[in-house]
Scaffold this motif. Structure first.
Motif, PDB file in Angstrom:
ATOM      1  N   ASP A  94     -13.227  -4.125   1.192  1.00  0.00           N
ATOM      2  CA  ASP A  94     -13.349  -4.765   2.500  1.00  0.00           C
ATOM      3  C   ASP A  94     -13.793  -6.214   2.367  1.00  0.00           C
ATOM      4  N   THR A  95     -14.690  -6.464   1.430  1.00  0.00           N
ATOM      5  CA  THR A  95     -15.193  -7.828   1.263  1.00  0.00           C
ATOM      6  C   THR A  95     -14.146  -8.740   0.657  1.00  0.00           C
ATOM      7  N   VAL A  96     -13.464  -8.284  -0.371  1.00  0.00           N
ATOM      8  CA  VAL A  96     -12.409  -9.108  -0.966  1.00  0.00           C
ATOM      9  C   VAL A  96     -11.337  -9.423   0.070  1.00  0.00           C
ATOM     10  N   ALA A  97     -10.939  -8.427   0.849  1.00  0.00           N
ATOM     11  CA  ALA A  97      -9.900  -8.652   1.857  1.00  0.00           C
ATOM     12  C   ALA A  97     -10.402  -9.543   2.989  1.00  0.00           C
ATOM     13  N   ALA A  98     -11.686  -9.449   3.321  1.00  0.00           N
ATOM     14  CA  ALA A  98     -12.248 -10.341   4.344  1.00  0.00           C
ATOM     15  C   ALA A  98     -12.264 -11.783   3.855  1.00  0.00           C
ATOM     16  N   ILE A  99     -12.652 -11.988   2.613  1.00  0.00           N
ATOM     17  CA  ILE A  99     -12.681 -13.336   2.041  1.00  0.00           C
ATOM     18  C   ILE A  99     -11.266 -13.908   1.975  1.00  0.00           C
ATOM     19  N   ALA A 100     -10.337 -13.121   1.442  1.00  0.00           N
ATOM     20  CA  ALA A 100      -8.945 -13.567   1.359  1.00  0.00           C
ATOM     21  C   ALA A 100      -8.371 -13.818   2.744  1.00  0.00           C
ATOM     22  N   GLY A 101      -8.693 -12.943   3.694  1.00  0.00           N
ATOM     23  CA  GLY A 101      -8.147 -13.062   5.033  1.00  0.00           C
ATOM     24  C   GLY A 101      -8.579 -14.324   5.746  1.00  0.00           C
ATOM     25  N   ALA A 102      -9.796 -14.794   5.478  1.00  0.00           N
ATOM     26  CA  ALA A 102     -10.266 -16.016   6.125  1.00  0.00           C
ATOM     27  C   ALA A 102      -9.406 -17.206   5.729  1.00  0.00           C
ATOM     28  N   LEU A 103      -9.120 -17.345   4.440  1.00  0.00           N
ATOM     29  CA  LEU A 103      -8.320 -18.483   3.981  1.00  0.00           C
ATOM     30  C   LEU A 103      -6.841 -18.290   4.283  1.00  0.00           C
ATOM     31  N   ALA A 104      -6.321 -17.092   4.023  1.00  0.00           N
ATOM     32  CA  ALA A 104      -4.910 -16.831   4.312  1.00  0.00           C
ATOM     33  C   ALA A 104      -4.635 -16.965   5.802  1.00  0.00           C
ATOM     34  N   GLY A 105      -5.551 -16.480   6.633  1.00  0.00           N
ATOM     35  CA  GLY A 105      -5.393 -16.593   8.081  1.00  0.00           C
ATOM     36  C   GLY A 105      -5.487 -18.025   8.561  1.00  0.00           C
ATOM     37  N   ALA A 106      -6.327 -18.821   7.900  1.00  0.00           N
ATOM     38  CA  ALA A 106      -6.460 -20.223   8.284  1.00  0.00           C
ATOM     39  C   ALA A 106      -5.175 -20.991   8.021  1.00  0.00           C
ATOM     40  N   ALA A 107      -4.411 -20.568   7.041  1.00  0.00           N
ATOM     41  CA  ALA A 107      -3.144 -21.228   6.735  1.00  0.00           C
ATOM     42  C   ALA A 107      -2.001 -20.705   7.592  1.00  0.00           C
ATOM     43  N   ALA A 108      -1.953 -19.389   7.798  1.00  0.00           N
ATOM     44  CA  ALA A 108      -0.817 -18.776   8.481  1.00  0.00           C
ATOM     45  C   ALA A 108      -0.985 -18.708   9.992  1.00  0.00           C
ATOM     46  N   THR A 120       3.031 -14.163   2.226  1.00  0.00           N
ATOM     47  CA  THR A 120       2.721 -13.958   3.641  1.00  0.00           C
ATOM     48  C   THR A 120       1.294 -13.466   3.808  1.00  0.00           C
ATOM     49  N   LEU A 121       0.755 -13.661   5.002  1.00  0.00           N
ATOM     50  CA  LEU A 121      -0.586 -13.184   5.306  1.00  0.00           C
ATOM     51  C   LEU A 121      -0.671 -11.673   5.120  1.00  0.00           C
ATOM     52  N   GLU A 122       0.296 -10.950   5.630  1.00  0.00           N
ATOM     53  CA  GLU A 122       0.268  -9.492   5.535  1.00  0.00           C
ATOM     54  C   GLU A 122       0.259  -9.045   4.083  1.00  0.00           C
ATOM     55  N   ARG A 123       1.104  -9.611   3.269  1.00  0.00           N
ATOM     56  CA  ARG A 123       1.176  -9.222   1.861  1.00  0.00           C
ATOM     57  C   ARG A 123      -0.096  -9.614   1.110  1.00  0.00           C
ATOM     58  N   ARG A 124      -0.658 -10.742   1.457  1.00  0.00           N
ATOM     59  CA  ARG A 124      -1.889 -11.172   0.798  1.00  0.00           C
ATOM     60  C   ARG A 124      -3.037 -10.211   1.101  1.00  0.00           C
ATOM     61  N   LEU A 125      -3.132  -9.747   2.337  1.00  0.00           N
ATOM     62  CA  LEU A 125      -4.170  -8.781   2.680  1.00  0.00           C
ATOM     63  C   LEU A 125      -3.941  -7.456   1.965  1.00  0.00           C
ATOM     64  N   VAL A 126      -2.698  -7.030   1.871  1.00  0.00           N
ATOM     65  CA  VAL A 126      -2.388  -5.783   1.174  1.00  0.00           C
ATOM     66  C   VAL A 126      -2.809  -5.873  -0.289  1.00  0.00           C
ATOM     67  N   LEU A 127      -2.494  -6.971  -0.948  1.00  0.00           N
ATOM     68  CA  LEU A 127      -2.893  -7.139  -2.348  1.00  0.00           C
ATOM     69  C   LEU A 127      -4.417  -7.134  -2.488  1.00  0.00           C
ATOM     70  N   ALA A 128      -5.098  -7.767  -1.557  1.00  0.00           N
ATOM     71  CA  ALA A 128      -6.565  -7.805  -1.617  1.00  0.00           C
ATOM     72  C   ALA A 128      -7.148  -6.407  -1.486  1.00  0.00           C
ATOM     73  N   VAL A 129      -6.623  -5.610  -0.571  1.00  0.00           N
ATOM     74  CA  VAL A 129      -7.123  -4.256  -0.378  1.00  0.00           C
ATOM     75  C   VAL A 129      -6.855  -3.398  -1.609  1.00  0.00           C
ATOM     76  N   ARG A 130      -5.782  -3.667  -2.325  1.00  0.00           N
ATOM     77  CA  ARG A 130      -5.446  -2.872  -3.512  1.00  0.00           C
ATOM     78  C   ARG A 130      -6.410  -3.084  -4.679  1.00  0.00           C
ATOM     79  N   CYS A 131      -7.342  -4.032  -4.557  1.00  0.00           N
ATOM     80  CA  CYS A 131      -8.185  -4.398  -5.704  1.00  0.00           C
ATOM     81  C   CYS A 131      -9.144  -3.307  -6.128  1.00  0.00           C
TER      82      CYS A 131
END
Length: 316
Positions: free
Chosen positions: A262-276, A246-257
């Protein structure tokens, strides 16, 4: 005109990135978060961010989005000049500006694209490298200009042109091309395919990038600790997406890095958000979003939505 589902995914690319940015901001420069620490929208961090405030990642993406909303051609030199001038004005008073971008924007002889490319080349030559993640973090809006059929080559050109304004290193351009093409495909289809853009990377680097994607699918985001480097930033982002549904879980994993969260989660969020799609972003996160959008201006999620609507008004 885009159908409702595609419009939702286009908005998701922008709001997903901004949400990841704001979620990760209070955790920046910290070690990876343990699994029992909740990832929530909160204030704080090294730069005393407000609740829901986005950082440099989104602040640099917003001028790209606004240029599209105004009907500008992204790869035109006049548009690139405008982006550089806007970024330079932003950087002069921003809370947080990445070291490489600060060096480029702070050394401009004039606020033009030509001067920015020259400064980026000089900094690369002096340091022997310039592979920071600062152009990948802002690439989310670029795909919105090229959603129609037969637009991949134009997207590739624009993604590299915007990356080159601050990053001379060839791999930063590769990363922006690969991620932008994946975002475009996700908006158009709802599917994520990071491999589809590999033919647009120079032949001699294709196998390297494919191996990097494979490695990201084996390892977790926090196993790419040098995520200020564009390669580890992309790998950490892809790992977060590959290891969650899920988008929410993907962002959570990115933030845990950890580190440049913020940058990793922003990058991940762009693609995950584009799909979800934007409709998948929790309201509790979305309603808090805000940040710099121009000299003396603060925008919210509603402003981003309006700009996306204008930017994609004539997409087919």
């Amino acid at each position: 005109m885009l159908d409702e589902a595609t419009r939702d995914r286009a908005l998701g690319a922008i709001l997903g990135s901004a949400t990841g940015d704001a979620l990760g901001a209070p955790c920046e420069f910290q070690p990876p978060l343990p699994s029992d620490d909740a990832v929530v929208m909160r204030a704080g961090g090294a730069f005393d961010w407000e609740l829901g405030e986005w950082t440099d990642d989104t602040s640099m993406a917003v001028p790209i989005l606004r240029a599209l909303a105004d009907g500008r051609e992204l790869a035109d030199e006049s548009t690139l000049d405008l982006l550089v001038a806007t970024w330079a004005q932003w950087a002069s008073g921003a809370k947080d500006v990445g070291n490489q971008i600060r060096a480029v924007l702070g050394s401009l002889e004039s606020p033009t694209a030509e001067a920015a490319r020259a400064a980026a080349r000089t900094i690369h030559d002096q340091a022997g490298r310039s592979g920071g993640n600062g152009s990948l973090m802002r690439t989310g809006p670029v795909a919105l200009a090229f959603l129609g059929g037969g637009q991949e080559e134009r997207l590739v050109h624009a993604a590299r042109a915007i990356s080159d304004l601050t990053h001379f290193d060839a791999e930063t351009g590769d990363a922006c091309v690969l991620w932008s093409l994946a975002i475009r495909h996700a908006i158009r289809t709802g599917e994520i395919d990071v491999h589809r853009g590999i033919r647009h990377v120079p032949f001699e680097r294709r196998e390297t990038w494919l191996a990097r994607f494979d490695e990201a699918e084996r390892l977790m985001p926090w196993q790419f600790p040098q995520n200020g480097w564009v390669v580890h930033a992309l790998q950490a982002s892809w790992s977060a997406i590959a290891h969650a549904e899920t988008l929410e879980r993907r962002l959570v994993l990115a933030v845990r890095c950890g580190n440049d969260t913020d940058t990793v989660a922003a990058i991940a969020g762009a693609l995950a958000g584009a799909a979800a799609g934007a409709s998948s972003i929790p309201d509790a996160w979305r309603r808090e979003l805000h940040g710099w959008s121009g000299p003396g201006e603060v925008a919210t999620a509603a402003h981003l939505e309006a700009w996306v609507e204008r930017a994609t008004a004539y997409a087919v």
